[in-house]
Design a protein around this motif. Structure first.
Motif, short mmCIF file in Angstrom:
data_model
loop_
_atom_site.label_atom_id
_atom_site.label_comp_id
_atom_site.label_asym_id
_atom_site.label_seq_id
_atom_site.Cartn_x
_atom_site.Cartn_y
_atom_site.Cartn_z
N ASP A 154 0.83 -1.21 0.00
CA ASP A 154 0.00 0.00 0.00
C ASP A 154 0.86 1.26 0.00
OD1 ASP A 154 -2.14 -1.73 0.14
OD2 ASP A 154 -2.57 -1.35 2.26
N VAL A 155 1.89 1.28 0.85
CA VAL A 155 2.78 2.45 0.91
C VAL A 155 3.54 2.59 -0.41
CG1 VAL A 155 4.81 3.45 2.04
CG2 VAL A 155 2.98 2.44 3.42
N ALA A 156 4.03 1.49 -0.94
CA ALA A 156 4.76 1.53 -2.21
C ALA A 156 3.87 2.08 -3.33
CB ALA A 156 5.28 0.14 -2.57
N ALA A 157 2.64 1.66 -3.37
CA ALA A 157 1.70 2.15 -4.39
C ALA A 157 1.45 3.65 -4.22
CB ALA A 157 0.39 1.38 -4.33
N PHE A 158 1.28 4.09 -2.97
CA PHE A 158 1.04 5.52 -2.70
C PHE A 158 2.22 6.36 -3.13
CE2 PHE A 158 1.68 9.01 0.40
CZ PHE A 158 0.70 9.86 -0.09
N VAL A 159 3.43 5.97 -2.73
CA VAL A 159 4.62 6.74 -3.06
C VAL A 159 4.82 6.78 -4.58
CG1 VAL A 159 7.14 6.85 -2.87
CG2 VAL A 159 5.74 6.36 -0.85
N ALA A 160 4.69 5.64 -5.25
CA ALA A 160 4.88 5.59 -6.70
C ALA A 160 3.86 6.46 -7.43
CB ALA A 160 4.80 4.15 -7.19
N ALA A 161 2.64 6.50 -6.91
CA ALA A 161 1.58 7.27 -7.58
C ALA A 161 1.70 8.77 -7.35
CB ALA A 161 0.21 6.79 -7.10
N THR A 162 2.33 9.18 -6.24
CA THR A 162 2.29 10.61 -5.89
C THR A 162 3.64 11.31 -5.88
OG1 THR A 162 2.45 10.08 -3.52
CG2 THR A 162 0.22 10.28 -4.47
N ALA A 163 4.74 10.59 -5.82
CA ALA A 163 6.05 11.23 -5.71
C ALA A 163 6.33 12.11 -6.94
CB ALA A 163 7.14 10.17 -5.57
N GLY A 164 6.69 13.35 -6.66
CA GLY A 164 7.04 14.28 -7.73
C GLY A 164 5.86 14.87 -8.48
N ARG A 165 4.65 14.69 -8.00
CA ARG A 165 3.47 15.21 -8.72
C ARG A 165 2.83 16.33 -7.96
NH1 ARG A 165 4.34 10.13 -9.68
NH2 ARG A 165 4.07 9.25 -11.71
#
Length: 165
Positions: A154-165
């Motif tokens: 869940d954390v990995a999905a959140f970070v991948a989806a939002t990092a740098g956006r």
């Protein structure tokens, strides 16, 4: 949600209590009849009050609460991002376990130790690996096993989806 219901219930009860006190002609039930007051005018006052009470006392707060809940999931860190249920869980877990060390605008975190995830923009696989296996490089040490299984995903999905956006 329970606090919201309790808040609304309290004010509904206060409004109803005031209404019934007013209908009894004050706290002791005494009343001096006003000129032209009758059953018809009392009924009109009652109807007007109920319509106003429902419109202002129940409908407006209910609309505001509903609107805020819908909006809360759409806005992440001041930007408009649609999150899946998994990413919403990941955001909560990130705030509990990762925000003290990492910078991530979507979580409104400014951690000074770990890498800036907005600059790094890691893929979900790298984040998952770091959470499960840890990291021993750079200015800090990230311990292994901070989260496991679906929580790490869940954390990995959140970070991948939002990092740098």
């Amino acid at each position: 949600m329970l606090a919201t219901v309790a808040f609304l219930a309290f004010w509904i009860l206060v409004g109803l209590a005031l209404f019934f006190i007013a209908m009894r002609r004050g706290p002791r039930g005494k009343h001096v009849a006003a000129e032209g007051e009758g059953r018809g005018s009392r009924r009109a006052i009652l109807t007007s009050f109920l319509v106003f009470y429902v419109a202002v006392g129940i409908a407006v707060p209910a609309l505001l609460i509903t609107g805020n809940e819908d909006n809360a999931d759409a806005h992440v860190g001041g930007t408009q991002i649609s999150l899946t249920k998994q990413e919403v869980k990941g955001r909560e877990l990130f705030g509990q376990r990762c925000a003290n060390c990492h910078v991530l605008a979507a979580a409104e975190s400014e951690g000074p130790v770990g890498p800036n995830l907005d600059q790094l923009r890691p893929p979900a696989e790298l984040v998952y690996d770091a959470i499960v296996r840890g990291r021993q490089r750079g200015g800090g040490t990230m311990p292994a096993g901070l989260l496991e299984g679906s929580q790490a995903e869940d954390v990995a999905a959140f970070v991948a989806a939002t990092a740098g956006r």
